[in-house]
Design a protein around this motif. Structure first.
Motif, PDB file in Angstrom:
ATOM      1  N   GLU A  31      73.389 -36.956  51.463  1.00 42.57           N
ATOM      2  CA  GLU A  31      72.718 -35.899  52.246  1.00 42.57           C
ATOM      3  C   GLU A  31      73.689 -35.223  53.211  1.00 42.57           C
ATOM      4  OE1 GLU A  31      69.514 -38.042  54.000  1.00 42.57           O
ATOM      5  OE2 GLU A  31      68.048 -37.307  52.529  1.00 42.57           O
ATOM      6  N   ARG A  32      74.565 -36.051  53.844  1.00 47.40           N
ATOM      7  CA  ARG A  32      75.557 -35.511  54.781  1.00 47.40           C
ATOM      8  C   ARG A  32      76.558 -34.617  54.053  1.00 47.40           C
ATOM      9  NH1 ARG A  32      77.451 -39.996  56.508  1.00 47.40           N
ATOM     10  NH2 ARG A  32      75.872 -40.338  58.127  1.00 47.40           N
ATOM     11  N   GLU A  33      77.024 -35.088  52.902  1.00 45.27           N
ATOM     12  CA  GLU A  33      77.981 -34.289  52.104  1.00 45.27           C
ATOM     13  C   GLU A  33      77.336 -32.990  51.650  1.00 45.27           C
ATOM     14  OE1 GLU A  33      79.217 -36.760  48.910  1.00 45.27           O
ATOM     15  OE2 GLU A  33      80.445 -38.089  50.170  1.00 45.27           O
TER      16      GLU A  33
ATOM     17  N   ILE B  69      68.726 -35.720  45.559  1.00 52.72           N
ATOM     18  CA  ILE B  69      68.481 -36.466  46.802  1.00 52.72           C
ATOM     19  C   ILE B  69      66.983 -36.631  47.036  1.00 52.72           C
ATOM     20  CG2 ILE B  69      68.626 -36.260  49.320  1.00 52.72           C
ATOM     21  CD1 ILE B  69      71.448 -35.123  48.907  1.00 52.72           C
ATOM     22  N   ALA B  70      66.216 -35.571  46.746  1.00 54.18           N
ATOM     23  CA  ALA B  70      64.757 -35.666  46.904  1.00 54.18           C
ATOM     24  C   ALA B  70      64.190 -36.727  45.970  1.00 54.18           C
ATOM     25  CB  ALA B  70      64.128 -34.307  46.632  1.00 54.18           C
ATOM     26  N   GLN B  71      64.693 -36.694  44.725  1.00 55.77           N
ATOM     27  CA  GLN B  71      64.253 -37.693  43.758  1.00 55.77           C
ATOM     28  C   GLN B  71      64.657 -39.100  44.213  1.00 55.77           C
ATOM     29  OE1 GLN B  71      65.713 -36.996  39.808  1.00 55.77           O
ATOM     30  NE2 GLN B  71      64.644 -38.755  38.923  1.00 55.77           N
TER      31      GLN B  71
ATOM     32  N   ALA C 241      74.855 -31.447  53.099  1.00 54.32           N
ATOM     33  CA  ALA C 241      74.676 -30.578  54.277  1.00 54.32           C
ATOM     34  C   ALA C 241      75.984 -29.876  54.629  1.00 54.32           C
ATOM     35  CB  ALA C 241      74.175 -31.405  55.457  1.00 54.32           C
ATOM     36  N   SER C 242      77.098 -30.628  54.531  1.00 53.58           N
ATOM     37  CA  SER C 242      78.414 -30.038  54.809  1.00 53.58           C
ATOM     38  C   SER C 242      78.745 -28.951  53.789  1.00 53.58           C
ATOM     39  CB  SER C 242      79.474 -31.144  54.786  1.00 53.58           C
ATOM     40  OG  SER C 242      80.754 -30.596  54.956  1.00 53.58           O
ATOM     41  N   ALA C 243      78.452 -29.258  52.508  1.00 54.72           N
ATOM     42  CA  ALA C 243      78.710 -28.276  51.446  1.00 54.72           C
ATOM     43  C   ALA C 243      77.839 -27.041  51.638  1.00 54.72           C
ATOM     44  CB  ALA C 243      78.452 -28.908  50.077  1.00 54.72           C
ATOM     45  N   GLU C 244      76.591 -27.272  52.059  1.00 52.92           N
ATOM     46  CA  GLU C 244      75.681 -26.148  52.264  1.00 52.92           C
ATOM     47  C   GLU C 244      76.142 -25.297  53.454  1.00 52.92           C
ATOM     48  OE1 GLU C 244      70.884 -25.322  52.246  1.00 52.92           O
ATOM     49  OE2 GLU C 244      71.618 -27.282  52.911  1.00 52.92           O
ATOM     50  N   GLU C 245      76.636 -25.972  54.500  1.00 55.96           N
ATOM     51  CA  GLU C 245      77.152 -25.241  55.664  1.00 55.96           C
ATOM     52  C   GLU C 245      78.366 -24.399  55.275  1.00 55.96           C
ATOM     53  OE1 GLU C 245      78.844 -26.138  60.181  1.00 55.96           O
ATOM     54  OE2 GLU C 245      78.252 -27.800  58.866  1.00 55.96           O
ATOM     55  N   GLU C 246      79.251 -24.989  54.476  1.00 59.53           N
ATOM     56  CA  GLU C 246      80.427 -24.254  53.991  1.00 59.53           C
ATOM     57  C   GLU C 246      79.998 -23.073  53.138  1.00 59.53           C
ATOM     58  OE1 GLU C 246      84.409 -23.365  53.655  1.00 59.53           O
ATOM     59  OE2 GLU C 246      83.483 -24.909  54.909  1.00 59.53           O
ATOM     60  N   TRP C 247      78.991 -23.336  52.296  1.00 62.68           N
ATOM     61  CA  TRP C 247      78.487 -22.251  51.425  1.00 62.68           C
ATOM     62  C   TRP C 247      77.894 -21.125  52.268  1.00 62.68           C
ATOM     63  CZ3 TRP C 247      74.108 -19.537  50.366  1.00 62.68           C
ATOM     64  CH2 TRP C 247      74.067 -18.826  49.157  1.00 62.68           C
ATOM     65  N   ASN C 248      77.153 -21.503  53.298  1.00 59.74           N
ATOM     66  CA  ASN C 248      76.535 -20.492  54.176  1.00 59.74           C
ATOM     67  C   ASN C 248      77.597 -19.660  54.900  1.00 59.74           C
ATOM     68  OD1 ASN C 248      73.894 -21.142  53.554  1.00 59.74           O
ATOM     69  ND2 ASN C 248      73.755 -22.731  55.139  1.00 59.74           N
TER      70      ASN C 248
END
Length: 907
Positions: free
Chosen positions: A327-329, A273-275, A331-338
């Motif tokens: 980015e939204r997906e 995403i950064a790239q 963020a959702s995956a990162e929230e689930e991971w957290n």
């Protein structure tokens, strides 16, 4: 020659008094039969169970972990001294299509513990075959049969379809009506299934089975076994004490490893995403430059360039939209991971549970039944035995007194005291010996079998292993020989044989007549007939005879009252506990690991039409300890709202006066208070599962029949534990519900993921009543044998009365008394004896029932004293019926009295 002739005379005495001889045999036999039979029943039941669990290899200890068990756990368990270890896998499966809950076990043909008993068919030979609980082989479960295809749609198994090869019994389920509880479906297991272990996907074991060699030769219900197993469990806990912490780290490591790919994807996604964002920004800059350059172009070229630029901007906008979506997906995956990482971090140590045989469905219940029978056997048969021995003693002493002239003649002829006593010793020994042998054989082989078979309807443990229990047999033999031979010998050797032959040859001087109390009541006495006056004078003239008859009849009537009273009292436990004390219909146990869902369960309950009221409570088990007493586990209940508590649980003191939940201090149930000698104002120490001490004051001792409880207010709980009350259960007050409605409610509660189990009081009532019903057979035996003893006692006492007064009766016949008048001469006394005996029997029965219940009460059960009118009616009715039968027999016997006896001289 002299001895031989005398012995012949002794046997002639037996032939001439067959009624008395047979009566003694029957009394001794009945006393021995009940005493030996019931005293043996408890040990027989325990020995049968002991043999069954040894043969079936029931584990001495099961170790279950909430985090599963690994090879490291097995390795530690194998280090425990004297322990043989086997493993097992199991889980609960809910078949929603058939509304069934099944407990699925792994099957290993090489297992030496918890061996299955094949009822029908054969054991699995292939991985897609299974064994089914014999309980499933009935119409209620659509009649599963061998060869049927059985479907289990579970992610924990490799296959979904299996062929039924046989039906089995498992020693893990001794009670054939119950299969325990589950945390899926409706919460109640319907039956079990055994599958080859190779079908389970997981490598993690569910349970460790431990068999200890140091308890092999001990009775499974004995104190020695329990003490040794307590030591074994302490060793097991010591060897596995570090495993909860280690297992927690293993679970965290394993879970983190499962999260690593997701974390890597998130990291890679962020980089992509950064790239993409960088490339997007570069493209936007290029478009801006192109837009500026287009403005310098000629009009014709500019139009084409603008169109091209517009297309590029559209493409760029689409790319930006896709990037934002990614980015939204991400963020959702990162929230689930957290969230998952946080859950892993917050994982608590798994609990290691140590379950002894007493946790087995039916095992402890069967043991309690055997103990209750043994407790009853310590009182009821002993009293029965006492009455039988008393009548035997009376019969023998009366016989000696009747033969007074014969004893005098023998003394005059030169017979020694020992030779004279020999006749009575033979008579007593034969009668007692025959009665004891018959009573022992019948008592040992009949009563334990009858009691066992009538109680065994709920248990799958085979046939009774009957054996001769020598202590009660020897006690019965000694008591009856003392009562029969000892009574006679004492009278002969220490009384009559000390007199001179001339005195013995003379009949005993009759007791002088005296004015009786009734004669002083002139209005009453003057209205009595001549025959009635004679009867009343005779009653008080021969007080010992009257007392013996009343005691015998009162004892038998009391035994019948106690027999029926026991049934009334045992069957009233549920009625006294549920309603008057426990006034809620269900208790819902909440899952402490999903507290955020507790409100979801409460909301769901609020929507149920038949649920009227909910009370959130905190409940846990604590241990009460006091020096000089064995520790005891009690259930603590702390209501969230003290004001609502009285509607769910009605507290009353021992005088049944209503009490409220104390604000400062505890209310403790009466059995625990009795066991620890507690009274209001005492300070005691309670210990929770972490061995933290609670110092509390006893404010109230309250009535309770089932279980041992401690009730605290939330404020007092907070003050003694230094932590606020957190609810972990709901008490429910509901309208009457059918079994189907209860199952549906339980299923809905489990579906909220906030509930681990729902227990309905209706099930507890049913279980309690079934448990008490097992004692009905014992009570029935008591009543029947007590009635039989009452009949024999009445007949024997009447027979003795006639034989002692044959001259008197012959005389009044000679004087012109009619047959009916002669009969009433005796019967009138019997009627009075019977009525007084019945009244006395009511009191004896009440006291005896109370004493038996005190002896039969257990650590967690108190039996209320309840004797209905039916007990008194039955006791009085049977005694009167027996009296009438004896009257009829007596009438025909008196009709054939030889009147010439009255004319014989004393010489």
């Amino acid at each position: 020659m002299k001895t031989k002739t005398y012995l012949k005379a002794g046997f002639r005495e037996i032939r001439q008094s067959k009624g008395r001889f047979i009566a003694i045999i029957l009394i001794v036999m009945l006393g021995t039969l009940l005493f030996v039979g019931v005293k043996t029943a408890g040990p027989v039941m325990q020995k049968t169970m002991d043999h069954y669990v040894d043969t079936a290899g029931l584990s001495d200890l099961q170790i279950v972990s909430t985090g599963g068990l690994t090879q490291k756990d097995i390795a530690q368990a194998e280090k425990i001294p004297d322990a043989k270890v086997e493993t097992g896998k199991q889980f609960y499966y809910s078949n929603t299509g058939k509304n069934e809950v099944i407990q699925i076990f792994s099957y290993n043909k090489n297992s030496r513990q918890n061996k299955l008993q094949l009822i029908d068919g054969k054991c699995p030979e292939k991985s897609n075959q299974l064994l089914l609980d014999e309980k499933a082989e009935n119409e209620e479960n659509e009649g599963y049969k061998i060869g049927d295809v059985y479907q289990i749609d579970s992610d924990e198994l490799k296959e979904k379809e299996y062929t039924i090869t046989g039906f089995v019994r498992s020693p893990l389920f001794i009670n054939n009506l119950e299969r325990g509880y589950a945390n899926v479906g409706n919460g109640s297991v319907d039956y079990f299934v055994y599958l080859p272990e190779s079908n389970f996907k997981t490598d993690i074991y569910s349970v460790l089975y431990l068999d200890f060699t140091n308890v092999k030769n001990l009775n499974t219900y004995s104190k020695a076994y329990k003490d040794k197993m307590e030591q074994n469990q302490e060793k097991a806990e010591k060897y596995l004490q570090d495993r909860p912490e280690e297992r927690l780290e293993e679970l965290k490591k394993s879970a983190n490893e499962e999260l690593e790919p997701a974390q890597q994807k998130i990291t890679e996604g962020k980089a992509q995403i950064a790239q993409g964002r960088t490339q997007l920004e570069d493209a936007k800059k290029q478009l801006a430059q192109q837009s500026a350059a287009i403005q310098q172009l000629p009009e014709a070229q500019r139009t084409i360039a603008v169109q091209t630029l517009s297309q590029q901007e559209t493409q760029l906008a689409e790319q930006e939209r896709q990037l934002v979506e990614k980015e939204r997906e991400l963020a959702s995956a990162e929230e689930e991971w957290n969230k998952n990482a946080e859950k892993i971090e917050n994982l608590t140590k798994p609990s290691y549970l140590y379950n002894e045989r007493s946790e087995n469905v039916g095992f402890q219940e069967f043991g309690d039944l055997a103990e209750r029978i043994a407790a009853i056997a310590n009182v009821f048969p002993v009293f029965f035995f006492f009455i039988a021995a008393l009548i035997t003693f009376t019969t023998m002493t009366r016989m000696v007194e009747e033969n007074r002239r014969e004893i005098g003649t023998l003394k005059a002829l030169g017979y020694t005291k020992v030779e004279i006593a020999k006749k009575y010793a033979i008579y007593a020994s034969l009668a007692s010996g025959i009665g004891i042998v018959l009573g022992t054989i019948l008592g040992t082989n009949l009563l334990p079998r009858i009691i066992f078979e009538l109680s065994n309807e709920r248990y799958d443990i085979g046939s009774a292993l009957v054996f001769y229990d020598w202590p009660p047999i020897l006690q019965a033999a000694a008591a009856f020989f003392i009562a029969a031979f000892g009574g006679a010998a004492m009278i002969v050797l220490f009384k009559d044989l000390r007199e001179r032959p001339a005195a013995l040859l003379q009949p005993k001087a009759p007791k002088p007549g005296k004015r009786i109390f009734l004669e002083y009541i002139t209005p009453l006495w003057s209205r009595l007939s001549f025959n009635q006056k004679i009867s009343y004078r005779n009653l008080f003239r021969y007080k010992s005879r009257m007392l013996m008859a009343i005691i015998g009849i009162a004892g038998c009537a009391g035994l019948m009252v106690a027999g029926v009273g026991l049934k009334d009292s045992l069957s009233s436990v549920s009625a006294k506990q549920f309603g008057p004390i426990i006034d809620y219909q269900a208790i819902v146990t909440l899952d402490s690991s999903t507290e955020e869902n507790h409100q979801k369960a409460a909301d769901m309950l609020q929507q149920q039409e038949k649920v009227n009221e909910i009370l959130a409570i905190h409940t846990q088990t604590v241990e009460l300890r006091k020096k000089g007493h064995a520790s005891q586990s009690l259930t603590v209940i702390v209501p969230s709202k003290t004001a609502d508590f009285d509607r769910f649980i009605h507290l009353t003191d021992l005088e049944e006066n209503p009490r409220s939940l104390p604000k400062a201090g505890i209310a403790i149930t009466q059995k625990a208070a009795e066991l620890f000698d507690l009274s209001t104002g005492d300070h005691i120490s309670l210990y929770d599962e972490n061995q933290k001490e609670w110092k509390v004051e006893v404010k109230e001792i309250v009535k309770n029949y089932l279980g041992s409880f401690i009730y605290l207010s939330p404020e007092y709980y907070a003050s003694v534990t230094d932590q606020s009350m957190s609810d972990n259960a709901f008490l429910l007050r509901t309208d009457k519900m059918t079994t189907k409605e209860e199952e549906m409610l339980s299923e809905k509660l489990l579906a909220t993921d906030a509930v681990t189990n729902t227990s309905f009081m209706s099930k507890q009532i049913e279980t309690q009543e079934e448990s008490m019903a097992n004692l009905d057979s014992v009570v029935l035996i008591f009543v029947v044998l007590s009635g039989l003893l009452a009949f024999i006692v009445l007949y024997n006492l009447t027979n003795i009365n006639i034989s002692e007064r044959v001259r008197e009766l012959s005389t009044i016949k000679v004087l012109g008394f009619f047959d009916k008048e002669v009969t009433m001469y005796i019967v009138r006394e019997n009627i009075i004896f019977t009525l007084l005996g019945i009244i006395g029997g009511f009191g004896v029965g009440y006291v005896l029932t109370d004493f038996i219940l005190q002896q039969a009460s257990m650590e967690n059960v108190i039996f209320p004293l309840v004797i209905t009118w039916w007990a008194y009616v039955l006791s009085a009715g049977l005694t009167i019926v027996f009296t009438v039968i004896v009257m009829i027999v007596t009438h025909f016997k008196l009709k054939h009295i030889d009147m010439i006896d009255a004319l014989k001289s004393n010489e």
